[in-house]
Design an enzyme around this catalytic site. Sequence first.
Site, PDB file in Angstrom:
ATOM      1  N   ASP A  18       1.192  -1.448   0.228  1.00  0.00           N
ATOM      2  CA  ASP A  18      -0.458  -0.086  -0.295  1.00  0.00           C
ATOM      3  C   ASP A  18       0.768   1.156   0.096  1.00  0.00           C
ATOM      4  OD1 ASP A  18      -2.320   2.006   0.116  1.00  0.00           O
ATOM      5  OD2 ASP A  18      -2.576   0.965   2.265  1.00  0.00           O
ATOM      6  N   HIS A  35       2.442   3.028  -9.199  1.00  0.00           N
ATOM      7  CA  HIS A  35       2.047   1.425  -8.868  1.00  0.00           C
ATOM      8  C   HIS A  35       3.571   1.272  -9.830  1.00  0.00           C
ATOM      9  CE1 HIS A  35      -1.764   2.112  -7.198  1.00  0.00           C
ATOM     10  NE2 HIS A  35      -2.098   2.720  -8.277  1.00  0.00           N
ATOM     11  N   LEU A 129      11.589 -19.736  -4.910  1.00  0.00           N
ATOM     12  CA  LEU A 129      10.604 -18.722  -4.396  1.00  0.00           C
ATOM     13  C   LEU A 129       9.849 -19.058  -4.539  1.00  0.00           C
ATOM     14  CD1 LEU A 129      10.003 -16.842  -2.535  1.00  0.00           C
ATOM     15  CD2 LEU A 129      10.970 -15.308  -5.101  1.00  0.00           C
TER      16      LEU A 129
HETATM   17  C1  FPP Z   1      -2.355  -0.030  -3.140  1.00  0.00           C
HETATM   18  O1  FPP Z   1      -1.306   1.762  -3.463  1.00  0.00           O
HETATM   19  C2  FPP Z   1      -1.344  -0.519  -4.396  1.00  0.00           C
HETATM   20  C3  FPP Z   1      -2.154  -0.998  -5.283  1.00  0.00           C
HETATM   21  C4  FPP Z   1      -3.880  -1.142  -5.656  1.00  0.00           C
HETATM   22  C5  FPP Z   1      -1.625  -1.615  -6.389  1.00  0.00           C
HETATM   23  C6  FPP Z   1      -0.189  -2.553  -6.259  1.00  0.00           C
HETATM   24  C7  FPP Z   1       0.397  -2.712  -7.123  1.00  0.00           C
HETATM   25  C8  FPP Z   1       1.932  -2.961  -7.506  1.00  0.00           C
HETATM   26  C9  FPP Z   1       2.664  -2.561  -6.075  1.00  0.00           C
HETATM   27  C10 FPP Z   1       2.055  -2.850  -8.539  1.00  0.00           C
HETATM   28  C11 FPP Z   1       1.408  -3.955  -9.549  1.00  0.00           C
HETATM   29  C12 FPP Z   1       2.228  -4.689  -9.553  1.00  0.00           C
HETATM   30  C13 FPP Z   1       2.062  -5.840 -10.473  1.00  0.00           C
HETATM   31  C14 FPP Z   1       2.963  -6.484 -11.302  1.00  0.00           C
HETATM   32  C15 FPP Z   1       1.079  -5.262 -11.784  1.00  0.00           C
HETATM   33  P1  FPP Z   1      -2.402   2.558  -3.353  1.00  0.00           P
HETATM   34  O2  FPP Z   1      -2.744   2.804  -4.813  1.00  0.00           O
HETATM   35  O3  FPP Z   1      -3.835   2.131  -2.900  1.00  0.00           O
HETATM   36  O4  FPP Z   1      -1.655   4.097  -2.616  1.00  0.00           O
HETATM   37  P2  FPP Z   1      -2.150   5.191  -2.091  1.00  0.00           P
HETATM   38  O5  FPP Z   1      -3.101   4.446  -0.596  1.00  0.00           O
HETATM   39  O6  FPP Z   1      -1.350   5.470  -1.627  1.00  0.00           O
HETATM   40  O7  FPP Z   1      -3.703   5.316  -3.153  1.00  0.00           O
END
Ligand code: FPP
Length: 244
Positions: A18, A35, A129
């Site tokens: 997150d 992302h 892994l």
């Molecule tokens: C949450 O951060 C993260 C996500 C919803 C997506 C997680 C994705 C990645 C780490 C990269 C993608 C990886 C692949 C392989 C597809 P948020 O967007 O909710 O952050 P915020 O809480 O700060 O808004």
Amino acid sequence: MQSVLPPNPPLHVAIIMDGNGRWATRRGLQRSDGHRAGVEALRRVVEAAPGLGIGTLTLFAFSADNWRRPAEEVEALMWLLRAYLRAEAARLIESGARLSVIGRRDRLSAKLCREIARAERATAAGRRLHLRVAFDYSSRDAILRAAIRAAGLEPTLDAFSRLVSQAPPGDPSPCAVDLLIRTGGEKRLSDFLLWESAYAELYFTDCMWPDFDGAELAAAMADFRRRERRFGGVPAAPALAVAQ
Ligand code: FPP
């Protein structure tokens, strides 16, 4: 002094990645840039995991609730998964990692499903892994589907756990999560691995996911190693040791 305790089995660590959006916004960037930076963090963590005693790593990349995000952000996440699978399969094979994608497939594009299947086949022999990427994933949905499949079977707890965690038959990876990490400062589970985390140790950090790396993972693991896991029992007797 030589310990007579058996060596530690490889651990199952799960991460709610997150903070991408906030990381990007604070820098005046688009959420999709966050992302993209998150994928770099994912690469760093996959590289560091085996050296820290992690055998299975389950990462929450797209939740079933994330469909509610703006279409361009959803599209960026779909694109990133495809790009990651295409770019990383060779590196995963080289590092002995097996990749699985858990979650629903019926709402993903045929192109993305083909890429997932290709990466899963190509990395199937990896034993160092097991990298599990949760995509269009909801834990409550997984439990509900497992219950429907198990109806009338009277399965054992272990067999039901395997259904819930979408483990193919004969898959040696443990379903139970040992350590669940959430980055980004929030302290909630957000429908991630609810069944598998029944006895998981929880670790919350304010570090935003794009800033996460091997050192942050090592810090979480060091914290985990200091915990006493009792599984409802009593504190363990002091470790046995024999003089050499
Ligand atoms: C949450 O951060 C993260 C996500 C919803 C997506 C997680 C994705 C990645 C780490 C990269 C993608 C990886 C692949 C392989 C597809 P948020 O967007 O909710 O952050 P915020 O809480 O700060 O808004």
